[in-house]
Design an enzyme around this catalytic site. Structure first.
Site, short mmCIF file in Angstrom:
data_model
loop_
_atom_site.label_atom_id
_atom_site.label_comp_id
_atom_site.label_asym_id
_atom_site.label_seq_id
_atom_site.Cartn_x
_atom_site.Cartn_y
_atom_site.Cartn_z
N CYS A 2 58.15 27.36 17.83
CA CYS A 2 58.64 25.92 17.34
C CYS A 2 59.03 25.79 16.02
CB CYS A 2 57.44 24.86 17.50
SG CYS A 2 56.67 25.08 19.45
N ARG A 27 65.03 30.43 16.48
CA ARG A 27 63.62 30.56 16.76
C ARG A 27 63.34 30.34 18.48
NH1 ARG A 27 60.05 30.11 12.45
NH2 ARG A 27 58.19 29.70 13.54
N TRP A 74 59.29 24.63 22.07
CA TRP A 74 59.48 25.59 22.98
C TRP A 74 58.09 25.13 23.88
CZ3 TRP A 74 56.85 30.04 24.78
CH2 TRP A 74 57.46 31.04 25.50
N ASN A 100 52.89 23.41 15.92
CA ASN A 100 53.42 24.93 16.30
C ASN A 100 52.01 25.64 16.65
OD1 ASN A 100 54.52 27.27 16.94
ND2 ASN A 100 54.99 27.67 14.97
N GLY A 101 51.86 25.98 18.05
CA GLY A 101 50.74 26.74 18.23
C GLY A 101 50.05 26.09 19.72
N GLU A 486 65.45 50.24 24.29
CA GLU A 486 65.91 49.44 23.33
C GLU A 486 67.45 48.83 23.91
OE1 GLU A 486 67.05 46.30 20.01
OE2 GLU A 486 65.06 47.16 21.44
N LYS A 490 68.22 45.02 25.04
CA LYS A 490 69.43 44.16 24.61
C LYS A 490 70.04 43.63 25.94
CE LYS A 490 68.46 44.22 20.41
NZ LYS A 490 67.16 43.94 20.91
N GLU A 493 68.01 40.81 27.57
CA GLU A 493 67.92 39.64 26.74
C GLU A 493 69.09 38.92 27.02
OE1 GLU A 493 65.01 40.56 23.11
OE2 GLU A 493 66.80 41.68 23.03
N HIS A 509 61.21 61.66 39.49
CA HIS A 509 60.04 61.21 39.93
C HIS A 509 60.03 59.66 40.24
CE1 HIS A 509 57.88 64.78 38.57
NE2 HIS A 509 58.88 64.73 37.37
N LYS A 608 62.94 33.60 18.71
CA LYS A 608 62.95 34.71 17.74
C LYS A 608 61.83 34.74 17.34
CE LYS A 608 65.19 37.23 14.77
NZ LYS A 608 66.20 38.38 15.41
#
Length: 613
Positions: A2, A27, A74, A100-101, A486, A490, A493, A509, A608
């Site tokens: 947030c 964010r 959010w 926020n939280g 990574e 990407k 995402e 395997h 973010k």
């Protein structure tokens, strides 16, 4: 996650808050709102969706005043709707709050408030805070007292900003635990509040960072900080050196593209002041790593989340190879739940772009309680992870706006390489010739990164051929195994393509069953100690009809013959190779997402800075 912005002064708060919220869009959020004090009342405008909808609403229903707070939300409790958007106003309309939280005990508090006759207007946990504030304000007649009493009842980690129409000369801001940061910007006859520095950097560079369990009373003329038990705190402002222009896109289509191209500068800045090429030494004074401390360490635990955890995997290889210290990599969200074996001979090294990642901060606290030395590698100056640590390394990447991290991945790769050399030197386990060679290799890094960036057009052509794929498999070995993870991260995402990564030796395997003409295989195969093994994996994928995209070193004829597409990288010392092998994968993911017409900088469901569990 947030975003929070507040203003008090003589200007109209509305445009200042809206502009600040824009700078926090990175964010991640799903609704937005603003509350402004005007003509003795609190006027609220809020809506679901992007900030553009809030701006349109404010244009239709203008609001102005010298005091206000804004928020991008959010969703955690309640779906993204205008009704659930912040700010939330009390029943009388006198008190307003943004938050926020997560209020972990909100059901208990809500039941108590309902029993007292309070009528709730939303599904959010945040609304309990504003009703608590009103309750204690009606009892005490003091908003400061109401804040202190209400905050004591909240369980969890929080950033809270509020004001009252009957005390229009003050904004109150508080921080509890490791929720998003609270930054207070100091101006002349005006002051600012934000959850992150970019929101207010245009107006001031003098800031105060609230610590956990501190509350600030912010007026036009100054700031008073107290602990939640009412004790006054002396605060020394920090001066932020970031240039506001650094947070603008400039010539690039997206922040992510800009930040990919900023890696030459960020890597140069990462080396500056830390590497003595003449002496062949690394110096990181902020780490506070003494010879006595480093010699007694028998284990380093690298902890992080997401992209930062893959940097940690590379760091494990580097530190064990160069400094000969056993290392573990621990996902921060799991660390504190498994009773880890930690003592005063352990270093916990936390890696976080934002320095506010709740899980990473919790891991740091858990390790400290068990007696460990705490180090951090952090990008956000003044963040909680930087302040909690016994020593730190600043990434020097500058503001990173795109949600998908790029330059804040490559910078810590170099930080970890330098750390490994420093630790080896302090432990006396490296000879001068080897140390000088490793340090000298650092000179190459910015130019090697630049060489990768010069090939963007070639990578874009490969992206065009892959943009309609539905699945992808990424493979790597050794120091480049984390780069497979990574690269896959990407892609998923920002393009929403299903991508999985595996150590290449694990392909037989199970994952090999997936390979066919519709499953592209991205193989990270530079000329490093695992090269021959990776070529074998490429041959096996081709034998099963797979489409292979190889990340390969310039001039590698075997890779060129075997692969359907090659993402070329310059020849690089193998311990620094992850810095160059990841860049074409960043570019590939960016262009695939862009060609698919997606919101590259703000991918769905992501934030973010992840400041709640």
């Amino acid at each position: 996650m947030c975003g929070i912005v507040g203003y008090i002064g003589d200007q109209n708060a509305t445009p200042i808050i809206l502009d600040g919220l824009k700078k926090l869009e990175y964010r991640g959020y799903d609704s937005a709102g603003i509350a402004v004090y005007t003509d003795g009342n609190i006027e609220v405008r809020r809506d679901a969706g992007k900030l553009s909808r809030l701006e349109a609403l404010v244009a239709e229903q203008p609001v102005s005043g010298p005091l206000g707070i804004g928020h991008t939300r959010w969703a955690t409790h309640g779906v993204p709707t205008a009704r659930n958007a912040h700010p939330h106003v009390s029943s009388t309309g006198k008190v307003v709050v943004v938050h926020n939280g997560i209020v972990e005990n909100f059901l208990e508090l809500r039941e108590e408030l309902l029993a007292e006759g309070v009528v709730f207007q939303s599904e959010t946990d945040t609304e309990t805070i504003v009703h608590l504030l009103e309750k204690y304000y009606s009892i005490s007649g003091s908003m400061e007292t109401a804040m202190l009493e209400s905050l004591k009842l909240l369980k969890g980690a929080h950033g809270v900003v509020a004001f009252c129409s009957e005390e229009p000369d003050k904004i109150f801001a508080a921080r509890i635990g490791n929720a998003g940061g609270v930054v207070i910007g100091l101006g002349q006859g005006e002051n600012f509040i934000a959850s992150d520095i970019p929101a207010i950097l245009e107006h001031t560079r003098r800031v105060i960072f609230l610590e956990s369990r501190q509350m600030a009373v912010v007026t036009r003329k100054g700031v008073k900080v107290k602990t939640l038990d009412g004790s006054e705190v002396s605060i020394k402002p920090s001066v932020i050196s970031w240039d506001p222009v650094a947070a603008e896109k400039g010539e690039y289509r997206h922040f992510m593209q800009k930040e990919i191209h900023e890696q030459v500068r960020s890597l140069t800045d990462t080396l500056a002041g830390r590497v003595d090429f003449e002496e062949g030494r690394v110096r990181i004074p902020q780490l506070n790593a003494t010879e006595e401390l480093v010699r007694r360490v028998d284990k380093i635990i690298l902890t992080a989340c997401g992209t930062a955890s893959y940097a940690a995997m590379v760091g494990k290889v580097l530190i064990e190879k160069i400094a000969r210290i056993p290392c573990e990599v621990d996902i921060a969200s799991e660390f504190r739940y498994r009773d880890p074996i930690v003592n005063d001979r352990t270093v916990l090294l936390a890696i976080s772009q934002s320095g506010e990642t709740a899980d990473t901060l919790a891991a740091m606290e858990e390790a400290r309680q068990k007696g460990a030395v705490i180090w951090s590698i952090v990008n956000a100056i003044g963040s909680q992870a930087m302040r909690l640590a016994d020593g730190y390394i600043s990434m020097q990447a500058g503001p990173e706006i795109g949600v998908a991290s790029t330059k804040a991945f490559t910078a810590p790769l170099v930080d970890l390489y330098m750390l490994a050399i420093l630790l080896a030197d302090l432990r006396g386990v490296i000879d001068e010739k080897t140390r000088r060679r490793l340090v000298a290799d650092l000179r190459l890094v910015p130019d090697l990164a630049g060489s990768c960036l010069d090939r963007e057009a070639d990578v874009e052509r490969v992206a065009a051929s892959l943009k309609d794929t539905r699945d992808a498999l990424y493979l790597g070995r050794g120091i480049n195994m984390p780069i497979a993870y990574e690269g896959a991260l990407k892609l998923k995402e920002i393009s929403y393509i299903h991508a999985e990564a595996y150590p290449a030796g694990e392909m037989k395997h199970g994952p090999i069953a997936l390979i066919d003409k519709d499953m592209p295989v991205v193989a990270i195969a530079p000329r490093d100690p695992w090269y021959e093994k990776m070529i074998s994996q490429i041959e096996q994928a081709k034998a099963r009809g797979g489409i292979v995209v190889a990340v390969a070193t310039d001039g590698d004829s075997r890779a060129a013959e075997l692969a359907d597409h090659v993402l070329w990288v310059p020849e690089t010392p193998w311990m620094l190779s992850p810095v160059v092998t990841v860049i074409p994968l960043q570019i590939l993911a960016y262009h695939i997402a862009s060609l698919r017409g997606l919101d590259v900088d703000q991918p769905r469901n992501l934030a973010k800075s992840v400041t709640v569990e």
